[in-house]
Design an enzyme around this catalytic site. Structure first.
Site, PDB file in Angstrom:
ATOM      1  N   SER A  73      14.290  41.419  71.455  1.00  0.00           N
ATOM      2  CA  SER A  73      15.716  41.109  71.550  1.00  0.00           C
ATOM      3  C   SER A  73      16.555  41.950  70.582  1.00  0.00           C
ATOM      4  CB  SER A  73      15.938  39.613  71.283  1.00  0.00           C
ATOM      5  OG  SER A  73      15.358  39.259  70.044  1.00  0.00           O
ATOM      6  N   GLU A  95      13.115  27.958  76.946  1.00  0.00           N
ATOM      7  CA  GLU A  95      12.410  28.435  78.149  1.00  0.00           C
ATOM      8  C   GLU A  95      11.566  27.301  78.739  1.00  0.00           C
ATOM      9  OE1 GLU A  95       9.764  31.891  77.629  1.00  0.00           O
ATOM     10  OE2 GLU A  95       8.426  30.954  79.084  1.00  0.00           O
ATOM     11  N   SER A 122      11.215  33.751  67.968  1.00  0.00           N
ATOM     12  CA  SER A 122       9.776  33.572  67.736  1.00  0.00           C
ATOM     13  C   SER A 122       9.045  34.907  67.896  1.00  0.00           C
ATOM     14  CB  SER A 122       9.197  32.510  68.662  1.00  0.00           C
ATOM     15  OG  SER A 122       9.454  32.845  69.987  1.00  0.00           O
ATOM     16  N   CYS A 139       3.935  37.108  79.502  1.00  0.00           N
ATOM     17  CA  CYS A 139       4.595  38.406  79.692  1.00  0.00           C
ATOM     18  C   CYS A 139       3.987  39.444  78.748  1.00  0.00           C
ATOM     19  CB  CYS A 139       6.085  38.248  79.407  1.00  0.00           C
ATOM     20  SG  CYS A 139       6.924  39.811  79.270  1.00  0.00           S
ATOM     21  N   CYS A 199      12.971  44.502  75.788  1.00  0.00           N
ATOM     22  CA  CYS A 199      12.058  44.431  76.927  1.00  0.00           C
ATOM     23  C   CYS A 199      12.909  44.501  78.202  1.00  0.00           C
ATOM     24  CB  CYS A 199      11.287  43.118  76.884  1.00  0.00           C
ATOM     25  SG  CYS A 199      12.413  41.715  76.941  1.00  0.00           S
TER      26      CYS A 199
HETATM   27 FE1  SF4 Z   1      11.405  40.037  77.894  1.00  0.00          FE
HETATM   28 FE2  SF4 Z   1      10.825  37.442  77.736  1.00  0.00          FE
HETATM   29 FE3  SF4 Z   1      11.340  38.580  80.087  1.00  0.00          FE
HETATM   30 FE4  SF4 Z   1       9.101  39.181  78.838  1.00  0.00          FE
HETATM   31  S1  SF4 Z   1       9.702  37.167  79.614  1.00  0.00           S
HETATM   32  S2  SF4 Z   1      10.481  40.641  79.850  1.00  0.00           S
HETATM   33  S3  SF4 Z   1       9.750  39.132  76.684  1.00  0.00           S
HETATM   34  S4  SF4 Z   1      12.780  38.323  78.382  1.00  0.00           S
END
Ligand code: SF4
Length: 277
Positions: free
Chosen positions: A259, A122, A216, A187, A12
């Site tokens: 990832s 996170e 996950s 996201c 991503c």
């Molecule tokens: Fe990627 Fe997580 Fe950022 Fe979304 S929040 S762009 S999934 S790293």
């Protein structure tokens, strides 16, 4: 046998950005794994001498520390600064956003409700930007029962949560408090990969999800694939691919979480081609 890639798969925006940042800062270390993929972490070490430290003690060996995509807690950030480290922030902007919201809303005296997993890095980071005792992390509306929320609540969600589940939290809060501020911090990148995996699994008779088993993101992709295509497998790299999986199969779908780097996906595809001849 046909090999089909999902319409959306792999890196991503946030992960791609973090890898670029790491590559631009050789001889540094990431504080915690930069992303959930040990092969990519090994590549960064080998090609760019970007190491991995898990705690402040290990961080002593490095002058420059890179903050991972999931972010870190406010206290960890302060401690690294106090230890004189040069900090390179590779926190995904979509994770920085809820951190900033929690910080701002706390200053404005809102109680914070985070929809997410309180043990996820996170969420530990996001929660740390609020005022102690006024931040609550829940995974279901049942967990809201009995919480001392007060009249003003602001709510955010973990970036990888499902929108329809966040809606349930919002609905439950809306009838409980006098004022509710809702920030949709989910996201879309994860959902693009999920929708594409759903479509792929319905078109193929075997589906392979490539990526770290502690992510996950990948686990969710695998469970989606498995629910549609019973012959689905979750592998980390090409070494796990087995010839017998492909007997009497006509279409093999390949997908990967946010990832998983492209070079690992390509190696998996190459290995499948070798095995099916
Ligand atoms: Fe990627 Fe997580 Fe950022 Fe979304 S929040 S762009 S999934 S790293």
């Amino acid at each position: 046998m046909e090999i089909k890639l999902a319409k959306h798969y792999g890196f991503c925006y946030g992960v791609e950005r973090a890898i670029d940042i790491a590559e631009q800062h050789p001889n540094s270390a990431t504080f915690g794994p930069l992303i959930h993929n040990k092969d990519e972490i090994a590549r960064l070490k080998q090609d760019f001498n970007v190491g991995l430290v898990e705690n402040f003690e290990e961080a002593k060996e490095y002058d420059t520390i890179i903050i991972r995509t999931h972010g870190i807690t406010k206290d960890a950030y302060k401690k690294l600064k106090a230890d004189g480290k040069k900090i390179i922030n590779a926190t995904c902007p979509f994770v920085t956003k809820p951190q900033q919201i929690v910080s701002q809303m706390s200053k404005e005296d809102y109680t914070i409700v985070i929809f997410g997993d309180k043990n996820h890095p996170e969420i530990k980071g996001v929660a740390s930007f609020g005022e102690e005792g006024k931040v609550f992390t829940v995974l279901s509306e049942e967990e809201l029962i009995g919480l001392p929320l007060g009249p003003k609540v602001a709510t955010v969600a973990q970036t990888t949560r499902k929108p329809h589940e966040f809606k349930k939290i919002v609905a439950a809060l809306s009838v409980r408090v006098a004022e509710l501020r809702v920030f949709n911090t989910i996201c879309n990148a994860t959902f693009e990969n999920q929708d594409a995996t759903r479509e792929l699994a319905s078109e193929c008779d075997i589906t392979i999800v490539v990526g770290g088993k502690n992510s996950s993101n990948n686990k969710q992709l695998y469970s989606i694939a498995k629910s549609i295509c019973p012959d689905s497998y979750h592998i980390e790299n090409e070494s796990e691919v087995k010839k017998e999986w492909f007997e009497n199969k006509e279409c093999c779908g390949v997908s990967a979480g946010a990832s998983t780097p492209d070079w690992i996906i390509q190696k998996v595809v190459k290995r499948i081609k070798e095995l099916v001849g």
